[in-house]
Structure formats: structure tokens, C-alpha cells
Design an enzyme around this catalytic site. Sequence first.
Site, mmCIF file in Angstrom:
data_model
loop_
_atom_site.group_PDB
_atom_site.id
_atom_site.type_symbol
_atom_site.label_atom_id
_atom_site.label_comp_id
_atom_site.label_asym_id
_atom_site.label_seq_id
_atom_site.Cartn_x
_atom_site.Cartn_y
_atom_site.Cartn_z
ATOM 1 N N GLU A 1 0.824 -1.201 0.000
ATOM 2 C CA GLU A 1 0.000 0.000 0.000
ATOM 3 C C GLU A 1 0.862 1.256 0.000
ATOM 4 O O GLU A 1 0.510 2.241 -0.610
ATOM 5 C CB GLU A 1 -0.908 -0.052 1.227
ATOM 6 N N ASN A 2 1.997 1.222 0.675
ATOM 7 C CA ASN A 2 2.825 2.422 0.805
ATOM 8 C C ASN A 2 4.058 2.423 -0.079
ATOM 9 O O ASN A 2 4.979 3.189 0.137
ATOM 10 C CB ASN A 2 3.226 2.622 2.276
ATOM 11 N N GLY A 85 -5.691 2.400 2.441
ATOM 12 C CA GLY A 85 -6.056 1.660 1.245
ATOM 13 C C GLY A 85 -6.857 0.407 1.505
ATOM 14 O O GLY A 85 -6.992 -0.432 0.620
#
Length: 182
Positions: A1-2, A85
Site C-alpha cells: 500500500e505504501n 487503502g
Amino acid sequence: ENGLMGLGPYPDPSLGQTADPDYINAGKETVTAVAGASTFHSSESFNMIRGGHMDLTILGGMQCSSSGDLASFFIPGKLLKGMGGAMDLVSSPSTVVVTMEHTAKGGAHKILEECTLPLTGKGVVDRIITDMCVFDCDKRGLKNGGLTLIEIAQGITVDDVRAATSCSFDVVEGEIPLMEEP
């Protein structure tokens, strides 16, 4: 997600590790990268997720229902750091595994017939792993729906799990396998 594939542990100053604000986990905590890690823009991360290129999604949860609903992003009236997310993650075609403590502080149940917190996704959870047990979730209703207890922690009984769970569930046939110790 990051945008980090190869997520490492929290920085440990005793090992000479320093916090790099560019390496964060979904909880906005600084982490490290393991050897061979790859970084990329978070938009690429979501392209991989939305495009169905991930086979497995593992995320935390605040509540799960017997039909595979997930509440994972906020409690009404509490400070919200950001939605993150999670909705993208659970709406992808990947297998969704939720990890969480079986009960909340004070003993409130987190596995329910229906979630009471706002939903992150409806009918999205395939498996729930808690400190007490592992449930498979028949979110598509292929086996009459609901949860099936498939593993149990050492020292925990089925009655313990029933007492800490606010919905009915089936139990795997035969001897219930023990969860592996971390």
C-alpha cells in the site's frame, strides 16, 4: 500500500538503524526495508492491487461478521488518521485474510453476526486469524455460508472460542489442528 515491497521491522537504534520517514507501514509507523526490498510510488502499489496482481491480502480488522463483512478503518467518535487503502485491498480479487485479537479491550466481541462499526467491505473476508483460533469464512455461501473453525490455539477449547464469539460457527471435522506458535 505504501510503495515498499520488502517491509522490515521497526528501526532499532541499538543496531544503528535510524528512522527513515519515507518507509512507513499502513499504520503510519516508521519501519525498515529488508535487503533486496523494492520501492515504488504508492499509485503503482494501488495499480497492482486494483489490477488483480496480488494473490493475498493480509490486513488488520476491528470487527468481522459471519458473512465475511469487515470493519477496519475507524470507530465513530474517535480520531481518524486516514482511511488508507483498506477498501482497495479488500475489493481486489485476492484472498483476504484478517488478523486481529479475538476480543477487544474489556472483552467485547469482535467476531459478530453483523458488524456494528462502519464497513470497509461487505462479504470480502476469506479467513480470520486471531489469538484464539483460525476461521474460514464461506463468504460466497458455497457451504451454507458462515464461519468454520479450522485451527485452535494451544490451551484454548471450542467452548472458549464460542464464549468469545457473537455468532454461530461450524467446527472442522475430526481433531482440530493446533495453530503454529509464532
